[in-house]
Design a protein around this motif. Sequence first.
Motif, PDB file in Angstrom:
ATOM      1  N   GLY A  35     -18.542  -8.173   4.188  1.00 40.10           N
ATOM      2  CA  GLY A  35     -17.894  -9.383   3.549  1.00 40.10           C
ATOM      3  C   GLY A  35     -17.664  -9.699   2.357  1.00 40.10           C
ATOM      4  N   ARG A  36     -18.239  -8.846   1.397  1.00 37.26           N
ATOM      5  CA  ARG A  36     -18.091  -9.018   0.048  1.00 37.26           C
ATOM      6  C   ARG A  36     -16.839  -8.292  -0.551  1.00 37.26           C
ATOM      7  NH1 ARG A  36     -21.630  -4.560   1.089  1.00 37.26           N
ATOM      8  NH2 ARG A  36     -21.406  -2.894  -0.085  1.00 37.26           N
ATOM      9  N   PHE A  37     -16.180  -7.530   0.642  1.00 38.96           N
ATOM     10  CA  PHE A  37     -14.899  -7.028   0.132  1.00 38.96           C
ATOM     11  C   PHE A  37     -13.682  -7.881   0.717  1.00 38.96           C
ATOM     12  CE2 PHE A  37     -17.988  -3.426   0.645  1.00 38.96           C
ATOM     13  CZ  PHE A  37     -17.957  -3.050  -0.683  1.00 38.96           C
ATOM     14  N   LYS A  38     -13.828  -9.019   1.173  1.00 39.92           N
ATOM     15  CA  LYS A  38     -13.012  -9.964   1.640  1.00 39.92           C
ATOM     16  C   LYS A  38     -12.023 -10.213   0.468  1.00 39.92           C
ATOM     17  CE  LYS A  38     -13.945 -12.179   5.034  1.00 39.92           C
ATOM     18  NZ  LYS A  38     -14.478 -13.255   6.337  1.00 39.92           N
ATOM     19  N   ASN A  39     -10.676 -10.312   0.730  1.00 37.05           N
ATOM     20  CA  ASN A  39      -9.747 -10.678  -0.250  1.00 37.05           C
ATOM     21  C   ASN A  39      -9.483 -12.218  -0.059  1.00 37.05           C
ATOM     22  OD1 ASN A  39      -7.663 -10.898   1.532  1.00 37.05           O
ATOM     23  ND2 ASN A  39      -6.673  -8.966   0.904  1.00 37.05           N
ATOM     24  N   GLU A  40      -8.491 -12.832  -1.162  1.00 31.76           N
ATOM     25  CA  GLU A  40      -8.341 -14.137  -0.819  1.00 31.76           C
ATOM     26  C   GLU A  40      -7.603 -14.567   0.510  1.00 31.76           C
ATOM     27  OE1 GLU A  40      -5.907 -15.300  -4.204  1.00 31.76           O
ATOM     28  OE2 GLU A  40      -7.563 -15.073  -5.639  1.00 31.76           O
ATOM     29  N   ALA A  41      -6.811 -13.561   1.055  1.00 36.74           N
ATOM     30  CA  ALA A  41      -6.170 -13.816   2.235  1.00 36.74           C
ATOM     31  C   ALA A  41      -7.233 -13.683   3.481  1.00 36.74           C
ATOM     32  CB  ALA A  41      -5.039 -12.884   2.585  1.00 36.74           C
ATOM     33  N   GLY A  42      -8.292 -13.270   3.151  1.00 38.44           N
ATOM     34  CA  GLY A  42      -9.329 -13.135   4.194  1.00 38.44           C
ATOM     35  C   GLY A  42      -9.521 -11.770   5.019  1.00 38.44           C
ATOM     36  N   ILE A  43      -8.689 -10.689   4.273  1.00 40.36           N
ATOM     37  CA  ILE A  43      -8.716  -9.398   4.809  1.00 40.36           C
ATOM     38  C   ILE A  43      -9.862  -8.617   4.098  1.00 40.36           C
ATOM     39  CG2 ILE A  43      -7.489  -7.254   5.030  1.00 40.36           C
ATOM     40  CD1 ILE A  43      -4.756  -9.068   5.305  1.00 40.36           C
ATOM     41  N   ILE A  44     -10.402  -7.853   4.688  1.00 35.55           N
ATOM     42  CA  ILE A  44     -11.446  -6.768   4.258  1.00 35.55           C
ATOM     43  C   ILE A  44     -10.604  -5.569   3.898  1.00 35.55           C
ATOM     44  CG2 ILE A  44     -13.296  -5.313   4.727  1.00 35.55           C
ATOM     45  CD1 ILE A  44     -14.299  -7.598   6.527  1.00 35.55           C
ATOM     46  N   GLU A  45     -10.958  -5.306   2.322  1.00 32.44           N
ATOM     47  CA  GLU A  45     -10.267  -4.199   1.830  1.00 32.44           C
ATOM     48  C   GLU A  45     -11.292  -2.976   1.629  1.00 32.44           C
ATOM     49  OE1 GLU A  45      -8.718  -5.445  -1.981  1.00 32.44           O
ATOM     50  OE2 GLU A  45      -7.420  -7.061  -1.295  1.00 32.44           O
ATOM     51  N   ASP A  46     -11.140  -2.109   3.074  1.00 31.39           N
ATOM     52  CA  ASP A  46     -12.180  -1.334   2.970  1.00 31.39           C
ATOM     53  C   ASP A  46     -11.652   0.220   2.649  1.00 31.39           C
ATOM     54  OD1 ASP A  46     -10.435  -1.552   5.298  1.00 31.39           O
ATOM     55  OD2 ASP A  46     -11.859  -0.887   6.827  1.00 31.39           O
ATOM     56  N   ASP A  47     -11.201   0.258   1.376  1.00 24.68           N
ATOM     57  CA  ASP A  47     -10.639   1.511   0.952  1.00 24.68           C
ATOM     58  C   ASP A  47     -11.571   2.728   1.168  1.00 24.68           C
ATOM     59  OD1 ASP A  47      -8.577  -0.229   0.157  1.00 24.68           O
ATOM     60  OD2 ASP A  47      -8.853   0.083  -2.020  1.00 24.68           O
ATOM     61  N   TYR A  48     -12.847   2.396   1.074  1.00 26.43           N
ATOM     62  CA  TYR A  48     -13.731   3.529   1.521  1.00 26.43           C
ATOM     63  C   TYR A  48     -13.613   4.254   2.678  1.00 26.43           C
ATOM     64  CZ  TYR A  48     -15.765  -0.670   3.006  1.00 26.43           C
ATOM     65  OH  TYR A  48     -15.931  -2.110   3.556  1.00 26.43           O
ATOM     66  N   ARG A  49     -13.137   3.315   3.960  1.00 28.21           N
ATOM     67  CA  ARG A  49     -12.955   3.835   5.142  1.00 28.21           C
ATOM     68  C   ARG A  49     -11.738   4.637   5.213  1.00 28.21           C
ATOM     69  NH1 ARG A  49     -14.347  -0.462   7.443  1.00 28.21           N
ATOM     70  NH2 ARG A  49     -16.369   0.204   8.168  1.00 28.21           N
ATOM     71  N   ILE A  50     -10.485   4.160   4.385  1.00 30.37           N
ATOM     72  CA  ILE A  50      -9.296   4.799   4.549  1.00 30.37           C
ATOM     73  C   ILE A  50      -9.475   6.240   3.966  1.00 30.37           C
ATOM     74  CG2 ILE A  50      -7.185   4.728   3.392  1.00 30.37           C
ATOM     75  CD1 ILE A  50      -7.194   1.525   3.395  1.00 30.37           C
ATOM     76  N   GLN A  51     -10.294   6.212   2.899  1.00 29.54           N
ATOM     77  CA  GLN A  51     -10.766   7.617   2.335  1.00 29.54           C
ATOM     78  C   GLN A  51     -11.330   8.363   3.375  1.00 29.54           C
ATOM     79  OE1 GLN A  51      -9.037   8.534  -0.789  1.00 29.54           O
ATOM     80  NE2 GLN A  51      -9.632  10.412  -0.037  1.00 29.54           N
ATOM     81  N   PHE A  52     -12.233   8.065   3.795  1.00 31.23           N
ATOM     82  CA  PHE A  52     -13.304   8.520   4.643  1.00 31.23           C
ATOM     83  C   PHE A  52     -12.372   9.267   5.951  1.00 31.23           C
ATOM     84  CE2 PHE A  52     -15.437   8.792   8.827  1.00 31.23           C
ATOM     85  CZ  PHE A  52     -16.976   9.374   8.389  1.00 31.23           C
ATOM     86  N   ILE A  53     -11.397   8.383   6.597  1.00 31.35           N
ATOM     87  CA  ILE A  53     -10.491   8.912   7.515  1.00 31.35           C
ATOM     88  C   ILE A  53      -9.668   9.839   7.124  1.00 31.35           C
ATOM     89  CG2 ILE A  53      -8.735   8.205   9.578  1.00 31.35           C
ATOM     90  CD1 ILE A  53     -10.159   5.475   9.412  1.00 31.35           C
ATOM     91  N   LYS A  54      -8.942   9.616   5.899  1.00 28.37           N
ATOM     92  CA  LYS A  54      -7.923  10.609   5.416  1.00 28.37           C
ATOM     93  C   LYS A  54      -8.615  12.030   5.265  1.00 28.37           C
ATOM     94  CE  LYS A  54      -4.694   8.261   2.373  1.00 28.37           C
ATOM     95  NZ  LYS A  54      -4.399   7.975   0.859  1.00 28.37           N
ATOM     96  N   ASP A  55      -9.765  11.868   4.743  1.00 28.10           N
ATOM     97  CA  ASP A  55     -10.475  13.341   4.561  1.00 28.10           C
ATOM     98  C   ASP A  55     -10.751  14.003   5.755  1.00 28.10           C
ATOM     99  OD1 ASP A  55     -10.173  12.620   1.715  1.00 28.10           O
ATOM    100  OD2 ASP A  55     -12.523  11.872   1.473  1.00 28.10           O
ATOM    101  N   HIS A  56     -11.083  13.121   6.658  1.00 23.55           N
ATOM    102  CA  HIS A  56     -11.552  13.882   8.212  1.00 23.55           C
ATOM    103  C   HIS A  56     -10.121  14.405   8.873  1.00 23.55           C
ATOM    104  CE1 HIS A  56     -15.422  12.280   7.508  1.00 23.55           C
ATOM    105  NE2 HIS A  56     -16.011  13.268   8.101  1.00 23.55           N
ATOM    106  N   LEU A  57      -9.146  13.767   8.973  1.00 27.28           N
ATOM    107  CA  LEU A  57      -7.936  13.729   9.424  1.00 27.28           C
ATOM    108  C   LEU A  57      -7.310  15.044   8.720  1.00 27.28           C
ATOM    109  CD1 LEU A  57      -6.053  10.563  10.324  1.00 27.28           C
ATOM    110  CD2 LEU A  57      -6.758  12.416  11.964  1.00 27.28           C
TER     111      LEU A  57
END
Length: 461
Positions: A373-395
């Motif tokens: 929840g600490r990564f939630k932006n003003e629009a209420g969306i969680i900005e989980d860039d760490y997860r994007i990087q994790f998936i990219k690196d595995h894919l």
Amino acid sequence: MTHHFPTDFWWGAAASGPQTEGRSPNDSKGASIWDHWFKTNPEKFYQGQGPGQTTQVMTHYQEDLQCMEEIGFNSFRTSIQWSRLIPEGRGAVDQEAVAFYHRYFDELLARGIQPFVNLYHFDMPMALQNQGGWLNRETVTAFAEYAQVCFDLFGEKVSHWFTQNEPIVPVEMGYLYQQHYPAVVDLSMAVQVGYHEALASARAIQKFRRSACTGKIGIILNLTPTYPKDPQNPADQEAAVIADAFFNRSFLDPAVKGTFPQELVEIIDDLGMRPNTTETDLAVIRTNTVDLLGVNYYQPRRVQQKQSPKNGQHPMPEDYFDVYDWPDKKINPYRGWEIYEKGIYDTLINLRDNYDNIPCFISENGMGVENEGRFKNEAGIIEDDYRIQFIKDHLAYVHQAIEEGCHCLGYHMWAATDNWSWLNAFKNRYGFISIDLDTQQRTIKRSGYWFKEVIRENGFS
């Protein structure tokens, strides 16, 4: 560099019945081992959150599937809860459960999402556990009967079936390391449990092949590639082979080859722990191997030759190797697991070279993070860039394996939504879709919108 994936690649995510369904006040579901354990020892569960408090998918599945459709999933794996469909594990089928699973699968199909359905995800009915659970050979027969009921009821809607998810986990966590019920430490019991699970999977496959079902049936295995501290040291190499036999090949070999690893059989025989078997059993296992393999990949295992004293109280797998703490490792601090992207490539190459390049897919791969929840932006969306990087690196490594001839058909992340996770409950969040437990509101995370672009392009740069 742009990574393009094969046409008709399976893009989606995974979940399980016990981690999403929860309980309602008038629920007719029978108790599973998790319901029982929470009732008797609620203090073991993070923040006292038990299996009745999950993500309430039975009343919110349409919102979940709407989010999945928006992301663009073409496939999604979940499981039928044995104790929901057949509350006592054998006998009467609960018609409310039948109606729910039909609605669930119908809604998936209406949204263009193929249901991948698993039959067992750590959720032994308590009525059967009271009779020994996987220690009791009758449970093998009960599981085959349950599988037949599922094929008969849902076979026209489901074309991708899986017998079990991570069958090594009930073995190690229930009978060696005390993280799942019944939380005992007994290697001989663990061996018998593992044998009965392998036999039950083969018996279910036999039922499937004799049924009117079309499609494929497989198993989901968490394959944890084993790396020796010094690949040039024969003693380290041998330690890695034995660890691999215990934790990977114990189920991979019977599922794909119809045999058990000789290294493991020799150790079990030396300990006088050979399980109760029959020649008929071994023929069933040998002739009912899987069509398709789901690969759950999270972390590697690193070992070295045994140097520390053996555990004097109980024989354990760690009597044959020591864990090696690689100083250069990258760690997910929330889960304590090593992040090693190349392990997913090494696993696929091993299947190509040593398992006849069996058709497979990545059935789980994901990153749990605490307090998202600490990564939630003003629009209420969680900005989980760490997860994007994790998936990219595995894919990227999955793509490389496919380019080198691996028969990998898809990628499912764990998980579709945040969900309840056994003793850890909601401590770590894994989903593309966040869930507010107070309001049950679903919100797609930034990673979900990124994955939407990946699916649309069938790849990424």
